[in-house]
Design an enzyme around this catalytic site. Structure first.
Site, short mmCIF file in Angstrom:
data_model
loop_
_atom_site.label_atom_id
_atom_site.label_comp_id
_atom_site.label_asym_id
_atom_site.label_seq_id
_atom_site.Cartn_x
_atom_site.Cartn_y
_atom_site.Cartn_z
CB THR A 90 -0.94 0.01 1.22
OG1 THR A 90 -1.66 -1.23 1.26
CG2 THR A 90 -1.92 1.15 1.13
NE ARG B 160 -11.67 -11.29 6.83
CZ ARG B 160 -11.49 -10.81 8.06
NH1 ARG B 160 -12.44 -10.09 8.63
NH2 ARG B 160 -10.37 -11.03 8.71
CE LYS C 58 -7.14 -12.29 1.07
NZ LYS C 58 -8.43 -12.98 1.06
CG ASN D 177 -5.66 -16.49 2.08
OD1 ASN D 177 -6.74 -17.02 2.27
ND2 ASN D 177 -5.55 -15.38 1.38
CB CYS E 133 -6.26 -16.50 -1.80
SG CYS E 133 -7.16 -15.04 -2.36
#
Length: 427
Positions: A130, A166, A218, A222, A272
């Site tokens: 980001t 998600r 995130k 996963n 993912c």
């Protein structure tokens, strides 16, 4: 802080399995949505009120949104109040993150950014992405005031946040609305502005944090799933060595009140789980030992499945005297999980392709969720057959994905047929 205006126009960059449903959700709430994708076919399909992917209920939502004028698709970004980036983030080389799609999206929207906009990255990304996205946009638009350390409590006119999805394929429409959402702002003000965007349709709780923690959350989700799947896959390897039925073993073990072992399969796929843990390993290779091992276990599983197919072919040659070049192999399932058309990082597809290379002209596939064979399988001379035809013609049945159609009908095999069942539904 500049006075914030109401979010009335949203631009979603990337109209794939996440971007299009997200665009549709905003449009269903009477928000003007401009979807952006470099795929001209996808753009034209959406503008007809149709969809280019398989996702329950999405076709109805998109059709209504386009008909009512709340959703349209383009290939070049246009001005909007909020920009959501939902583009692929694959890896390259030795599991190095490939951020070229994120960078391309950021630089594509930079020329149309205006005072008061918010840019939200949704793509699953390595920690720090980001901030890189901000740097790319700031370099292209020095006239705008982006968040920075010396501007945290001052007037910024472009907000930046990371808010990962998600959702579960096959349930995306419902889960986009109902699931809790992580809101990771580069500043507190950025997080609050991002929350304004998602409150348009999200009914779940909005969980505030910073962008780096949101990115890691995130990846953590996963990686957690990948580790648990690896445990099940490793059990299947151990059970085979010890002549134990792994499906019965797991069923019995799961009767323990604090044990919940997942089901093994032919590997791990999807954009993912098969990719994201490597982002953690890449950033912290010395610390992420368990995560790396889980990835290696799951990446090995397709090779194990292929070895079982090769053993089945050898068995037919030895026991029935069949010519190995006459043995037809049918692979049931190409998607990375049941009842969807998503082939991204699919171990089933890779197993099928690998078998086609070893047994040229002898491999067929059954995939009820796609209308045509993927290019790489077409190039390998793999035919897409109907379920019943494949059962009649093939000598080795390779069950790779437990689609509903396969679970509903357990076939009976002849003495000249062999079964390799990676999901335990036909065996």
């Amino acid at each position: 802080m500049s006075k914030q205006k109401k979010i009335s126009t949203v631009s979603v960059i990337g109209l794939g399995y996440i971007g299009l449903p997200t665009a549709a959700m905003f449009a269903s709430r009477k928000i003007k949505v401009v979807g952006v994708d470099i795929n001209q076919h996808a753009v034209e399909t959406i503008n007809r009120g149709e969809i280019h992917i398989v996702e329950p209920e999405l076709d109805m939502v998109v059709s209504a949104a386009v008909k009512e004028g709340y959703l349209r698709a383009v290939t070049v970004p246009e001005p909007a109040d909020a920009f959501l980036i939902a583009v692929p983030t694959p890896f390259q080389g030795d599991h190095e993150p490939d951020l070229s799609y994120v960078r391309a999206a950021a630089e594509a929207i930079a020329p149309v950014l205006e005072n008061g906009n918010i840019v939200i990255l949704e793509s699953t990304s390595p920690v720090g992405t980001t901030e890189k996205m901000l740097q790319w946009m700031a370099a292209a638009r020095p006239d705008l005031r982006f968040p920075s350390e010396d501007r945290v409590n001052q007037d910024i006119n472009i907000h930046i946040a990371y808010c990962p999805e998600r959702v579960l394929p096959g349930h995306v429409i419902r889960e986009l609305v109902e699931n809790d959402r992580i809101i990771g702002g580069l500043t507190t003000a950025c997080a609050k502005r991002a929350a304004d965007v998602y409150r348009v349709f999200v009914e779940g709780e909005l969980l505030f944090t910073n962008a780096r923690t949101a990115e890691m959350a995130k990846l953590t989700e996963n990686a957690f799933r990948d580790v648990n799947i690896a445990f099940a896959n490793e059990l299947s390897l151990i059970s085979e060595k010890l002549d134990i039925n792994v499906w019965e073993l797991i069923k019995l073990a799961n009767h323990h009140p604090r044990v919940n072992i997942l089901q093994p399969g032919c590997g791990v796929g999807g954009h993912c789980i098969a990719v994201d843990p490597w982002f953690i390993v890449n950033k912290t290779p010395e610390q992420a030992r368990l995560i790396r091992t889980a990835r290696e276990v799951n990446d090995h599983k397709p090779h194990w499945v292929q070895s079982k197919v090769e053993a089945a072919v050898a068995d037919l040659v030895q026991e029935n005297g069949q010519n190995p070049k006459d043995i037809k192999i049918a692979c049931f399932g190409l998607a990375f999980k049941p009842d969807i058309d998503d082939l991204r990082e699919s171990p089933a597809l890779e197993i099928t392709l690998s078998l086609a290379k070893k047994y040229p002209g002898q491999v067929v596939a059954v995939e009820p969720n796609v209308n045509g064979m993927p290019d790489k399988l077409q190039a390998a001379d793999v035919l897409l057959l109907d379920y019943e035809v494949a059962l009649q013609q093939a000598h080795v049945m390779v069950l790779l994905v437990d689609h509903a159609e396969f679970k509903a009908d357990k076939p009976t095999f002849t003495s000249v047929q062999r079964l390799v069942d990676a999901k335990g539904i036909w065996g």
